[in-house]
Design a protein around this motif. Structure first.
Motif, PDB file in Angstrom:
ATOM      1  N   ASN A 301       0.815  -1.221   0.000  1.00 54.47           N
ATOM      2  CA  ASN A 301       0.000   0.000   0.000  1.00 54.47           C
ATOM      3  C   ASN A 301       0.846   1.267   0.000  1.00 54.47           C
ATOM      4  OD1 ASN A 301      -2.832  -0.395  -0.189  1.00 54.47           O
ATOM      5  ND2 ASN A 301      -2.846  -1.291   1.862  1.00 54.47           N
ATOM      6  N   ALA A 302       2.045   1.183   0.556  1.00 53.82           N
ATOM      7  CA  ALA A 302       2.895   2.376   0.657  1.00 53.82           C
ATOM      8  C   ALA A 302       3.179   2.979  -0.707  1.00 53.82           C
ATOM      9  CB  ALA A 302       4.210   2.024   1.366  1.00 53.82           C
ATOM     10  N   ALA A 303       3.244   2.142  -1.752  1.00 54.66           N
ATOM     11  CA  ALA A 303       3.502   2.665  -3.096  1.00 54.66           C
ATOM     12  C   ALA A 303       2.380   3.598  -3.533  1.00 54.66           C
ATOM     13  CB  ALA A 303       3.652   1.514  -4.094  1.00 54.66           C
ATOM     14  N   GLY A 304       1.129   3.178  -3.318  1.00 50.60           N
ATOM     15  CA  GLY A 304       0.009   4.015  -3.719  1.00 50.60           C
ATOM     16  C   GLY A 304      -0.181   5.230  -2.839  1.00 50.60           C
ATOM     17  N   ARG A 305       0.279   5.142  -1.588  1.00 53.27           N
ATOM     18  CA  ARG A 305       0.096   6.262  -0.668  1.00 53.27           C
ATOM     19  C   ARG A 305       1.107   7.383  -0.907  1.00 53.27           C
ATOM     20  NH1 ARG A 305      -3.585   5.050   3.064  1.00 53.27           N
ATOM     21  NH2 ARG A 305      -3.995   2.863   3.567  1.00 53.27           N
ATOM     22  N   ARG A 330      12.416  -1.240  -1.865  1.00 52.60           N
ATOM     23  CA  ARG A 330      11.931   0.127  -2.092  1.00 52.60           C
ATOM     24  C   ARG A 330      10.572   0.332  -1.429  1.00 52.60           C
ATOM     25  NH1 ARG A 330      11.986   5.308  -1.855  1.00 52.60           N
ATOM     26  NH2 ARG A 330      10.656   6.379  -3.369  1.00 52.60           N
ATOM     27  N   LEU A 331       9.705  -0.657  -1.521  1.00 53.16           N
ATOM     28  CA  LEU A 331       8.398  -0.562  -0.864  1.00 53.16           C
ATOM     29  C   LEU A 331       8.552  -0.516   0.657  1.00 53.16           C
ATOM     30  CD1 LEU A 331       6.468  -3.094  -3.111  1.00 53.16           C
ATOM     31  CD2 LEU A 331       6.080  -0.624  -2.996  1.00 53.16           C
ATOM     32  N   HIS A 332       9.496  -1.277   1.175  1.00 54.18           N
ATOM     33  CA  HIS A 332       9.776  -1.263   2.614  1.00 54.18           C
ATOM     34  C   HIS A 332      10.238   0.130   3.049  1.00 54.18           C
ATOM     35  CE1 HIS A 332      10.990  -2.868   6.507  1.00 54.18           C
ATOM     36  NE2 HIS A 332      12.192  -2.351   6.344  1.00 54.18           N
ATOM     37  N   GLN A 333      11.076   0.756   2.238  1.00 53.40           N
ATOM     38  CA  GLN A 333      11.544   2.108   2.539  1.00 53.40           C
ATOM     39  C   GLN A 333      10.382   3.098   2.520  1.00 53.40           C
ATOM     40  OE1 GLN A 333      14.274   3.610  -0.395  1.00 53.40           O
ATOM     41  NE2 GLN A 333      14.575   5.559   0.644  1.00 53.40           N
ATOM     42  N   LEU A 334       9.518   2.990   1.519  1.00 58.13           N
ATOM     43  CA  LEU A 334       8.351   3.872   1.439  1.00 58.13           C
ATOM     44  C   LEU A 334       7.442   3.683   2.647  1.00 58.13           C
ATOM     45  CD1 LEU A 334       7.392   3.603  -2.340  1.00 58.13           C
ATOM     46  CD2 LEU A 334       8.177   5.666  -1.149  1.00 58.13           C
ATOM     47  N   ASN A 335       7.323   2.453   3.120  1.00 61.82           N
ATOM     48  CA  ASN A 335       6.477   2.210   4.280  1.00 61.82           C
ATOM     49  C   ASN A 335       7.025   2.887   5.526  1.00 61.82           C
ATOM     50  OD1 ASN A 335       4.124   0.790   5.363  1.00 61.82           O
ATOM     51  ND2 ASN A 335       5.607  -0.404   6.530  1.00 61.82           N
ATOM     52  N   GLY A 336       8.356   2.925   5.657  1.00 62.24           N
ATOM     53  CA  GLY A 336       8.955   3.655   6.773  1.00 62.24           C
ATOM     54  C   GLY A 336       8.662   5.144   6.690  1.00 62.24           C
ATOM     55  N   GLU A 337       8.737   5.696   5.481  1.00 61.72           N
ATOM     56  CA  GLU A 337       8.409   7.114   5.291  1.00 61.72           C
ATOM     57  C   GLU A 337       6.938   7.359   5.606  1.00 61.72           C
ATOM     58  OE1 GLU A 337       9.552   8.083   1.308  1.00 61.72           O
ATOM     59  OE2 GLU A 337      11.622   7.421   1.589  1.00 61.72           O
ATOM     60  N   GLY A 377      -1.999  10.835   1.102  1.00 65.99           N
ATOM     61  CA  GLY A 377      -1.764   9.396   1.045  1.00 65.99           C
ATOM     62  C   GLY A 377      -1.926   8.666   2.358  1.00 65.99           C
ATOM     63  N   VAL A 378      -1.927   9.365   3.498  1.00 67.67           N
ATOM     64  CA  VAL A 378      -1.992   8.666   4.786  1.00 67.67           C
ATOM     65  C   VAL A 378      -3.224   9.020   5.606  1.00 67.67           C
ATOM     66  CG1 VAL A 378       0.515   8.438   4.902  1.00 67.67           C
ATOM     67  CG2 VAL A 378      -0.573  10.400   5.973  1.00 67.67           C
ATOM     68  N   ILE A 379      -4.137   9.827   5.050  1.00 65.54           N
ATOM     69  CA  ILE A 379      -5.285  10.253   5.859  1.00 65.54           C
ATOM     70  C   ILE A 379      -6.207   9.083   6.197  1.00 65.54           C
ATOM     71  CG2 ILE A 379      -5.246  12.665   5.136  1.00 65.54           C
ATOM     72  CD1 ILE A 379      -7.429  12.036   3.110  1.00 65.54           C
TER      73      ILE A 379
END
Length: 584
Positions: A301-305, A330-337, A377-379
């Motif tokens: 989901n982090a990619a779409g967010r 890369r998705l794991h990194q985005l999830n941390g962000e 993306g996170v609301i």
């Protein structure tokens, strides 16, 4: 990876533990325990057999849709899959791409709309972007049932649209070439909760049957140039999308998820899904639905967010394990962000709710908040966190960049949030620009100047439906687990007995324990050593419950899940706390 529940704050609603049943005797063994757990959930046994799946023929419109796809496969037409930017949309797009290629489609591509540039679904802008690729057919996945304008724009380009979706339709359906949606009028398909990835899986099965009927593919046992492929190889992705979309795990969905989990545990899953689980620290051979929902799903989901869900679709469809791992990292990194963004916005949103509660003398019936710099993306996640803390329906808005506010709504049990917004829209036309969604989650847009009016209108509608009584957070318990069953063997059996999820809840037990030790881990988590009479001491952990350490006395009542703590290869039973309260 265990879920980390949000703690009940001092100003949160009261908590009530309600047992699902009372029995004069405790279960004597694991088998008796499982029988009781299934009975509590209205089922007599686990759902595992593919033969028990509902037939595709029950989906209204599926014959016409399968014929459309079969036509394109046979003539070598160009098929464009238009998905959604969440995990269900990404897995559904991957299922469509892989499945159509397996059926013999020569030219299949995908287009995933951007949350930030296109918005949700097959919009006119997405239809224009699709037309540039000159497809012969557009197939939507997990969207399209509300895309009237997008379907019309595609038709203006001379492109027919096949809609596959599971969201609730409006009063009229788009003028598509075919529509497959279990929730459309006239559809008698019994599983109304099938996810978008499940709908497209069913369509592929129907298309395979149509191609066999036409002689393009051979039925099982024959030996021509083209054999009908097994679509069971796609069930790992169907399982991921079904769990990540938090749809109701009715019997049909549980079969789909269980079959997918079996493939994953056997090492027969897509390289991208394996990589997502590995970067999250999950043991693939022991994976559960919880791992899909709280480890793989958020990373996808982090990619779409935060970025582009094309990244997620590519991760799930690549056959190259090295590339799959690179994309998963890369998705794991985005999830941390995403987590960092979420925490900052949640702090600000929490302060707004507390201010409203102080000004009004009580927590409002609906939490409706907006921040000018919040990330769109996170609301949705923030809305879920606020809902968990105050047990109120919640809508969180962010600026959409087009002069409108875009909101993400989350509901509490007993309130259909999409229908509540629909009621507001009917009562006050023009207040909401557009909306759509499910019983528990919805999305909407409105003008910034109308936010206060919308908050008041939705609050009034919720009070009409639920009344003005204070909300009580209710924890459903399967009762007290006797001391002889507080073991690693029981914990392992509970893991295998699922899949657990929405509508088929993971077992929660409650009981009074003696406390011998308390400590704090990572500044936020409460750790206890507890004991039930007749059992050895057990470790218990309450994620984000550190603030409750001072209220823990010699005895404490716990609502907990029995899980496995795997530390450096050593496994032991562990209580994962959902709630605790002191015992006088």
């Amino acid at each position: 990876m265990p879920r980390q529940p949000t703690p009940a704050a001092a100003d949160a609603p009261p908590v009530r533990i309600r047992r699902l049943g009372e029995y004069p005797t405790a279960p004597a063994n694991v088998s008796a325990l499982l029988t009781r757990l299934y009975a509590h959930r209205g089922d007599a046994a686990p759902a595992v057999s593919l033969e028990a799946l509902l037939p595709a023929a029950g989906l209204h419109g599926i014959d016409a849709a399968a014929a459309l796809l079969a036509d394109q496969v046979q003539r070598g037409g160009r098929i464009l899959v238009v998905g959604d930017y969440d995990a269900d949309g990404a897995t559904g797009s991957a299922v469509a791409l892989l499945g159509l290629r397996a059926l013999g489609a020569a030219d299949v591509d995908h287009l995933t709309p951007s949350r930030f540039h296109h918005g949700y679904g097959l919009s006119p802008a997405v239809a224009d972007a699709a037309a540039e690729r000159r497809p012969d057919l557009i197939v939507t996945v997990d969207n399209g049932i509300a895309s009237h304008a997008g379907v019309e724009r595609a038709a203006a380009h001379g492109i027919p649209v096949l809609i596959t979706d599971h969201h609730l339709p409006g009063a009229e359906l788009p003028a598509a070439a075919a529509v497959v949606n279990p929730n459309q009028p006239g559809c008698g398909f019994a599983s109304k909760h099938v996810a978008g990835c499940g709908v497209v899986f069913y369509l592929l099965a129907a298309t395979r049957a149509e191609l066999v009927r036409r002689g393009w593919l051979a039925a099982a046992g024959a030996a021509p140039a083209r054999k009908a492929p097994s679509l069971a190889s796609l069930l790992d992705l169907v399982a991921l999308g079904t769990v990540a979309d938090v749809v109701q795990l009715d019997r049909n969905n549980r079969i789909l998820v269980e079959q997918g989990l079996r493939r994953i545990r056997a090492g027969a899953c897509r390289p991208g899904l394996r990589a997502l689980l590995e970067v999250a620290g999950c043991r693939v051979q022991d994976v559960t639905a919880r791992d899909l929902g709280f480890a793989a799903g958020p990373r996808l989901n982090a990619a779409g967010r935060l970025d582009d869900m094309t990244l997620g679709v590519e991760c799930l469809t690549t056959d190259d394990p090295v590339r799959a791992m690179r994309l998963a990292q890369r998705l794991h990194q985005l999830n941390g962000e995403r987590r960092e963004l979420e925490h900052g916005i949640l702090d600000e949103a929490t302060a707004l709710v507390e201010r409203m509660a102080a000004e009004q003398g009580e927590v409002p019936p609906v939490l409706c908040v907006h921040g000018p710099h919040w990330h769109e993306g996170v609301i949705g996640i923030v809305a879920a966190r606020l809902r968990e803390r105050w047990h109120r329906p919640t809508v969180v808005f962010a600026d959409a960049g087009d002069g409108l506010l875009r909101g993400s709504a989350r509901s509490t049990e007993g309130l259909h949030i999409r229908d509540a917004i629909d009621a507001v829209d009917k009562r006050e036309p023009g207040l909401v620009t557009r909306f759509g969604g499910h019983a528990m989650a919805a999305g909407l847009s409105l003008a910034p100047a109308l936010l206060a009016d919308f908050r008041a209108a939705l609050g009034a509608e919720i009070e009409r439906q639920l009344g003005g009584a204070p909300t009580v957070r209710e924890i459903l318990s399967d009762g007290e687990l006797p001391a002889p069953l507080l073991t690693l063997h029981t914990a392992a059996a509970l893991r295998r007995a699922g899949p657990w999820g929405k509508g088929f809840a993971e077992p929660v037990f409650d009981g009074v324990f003696a406390v011998s030790h308390t400590s704090i881990a990572a500044e936020r988590h409460l750790k206890l050593r507890v004991r039930l009479d007749g059992a050895p001491p057990l470790e218990a952990i309450g994620f984000h419950l550190a603030e409750h350490r001072g209220s823990v006395g010699e005895h404490v009542r716990l609502a907990y899940r029995l899980d496995i703590n795997d530390y450096r290869g050593l496994q032991s039973p562990q209580l994962v706390l959902e709630h605790l309260e002191p015992v006088q």
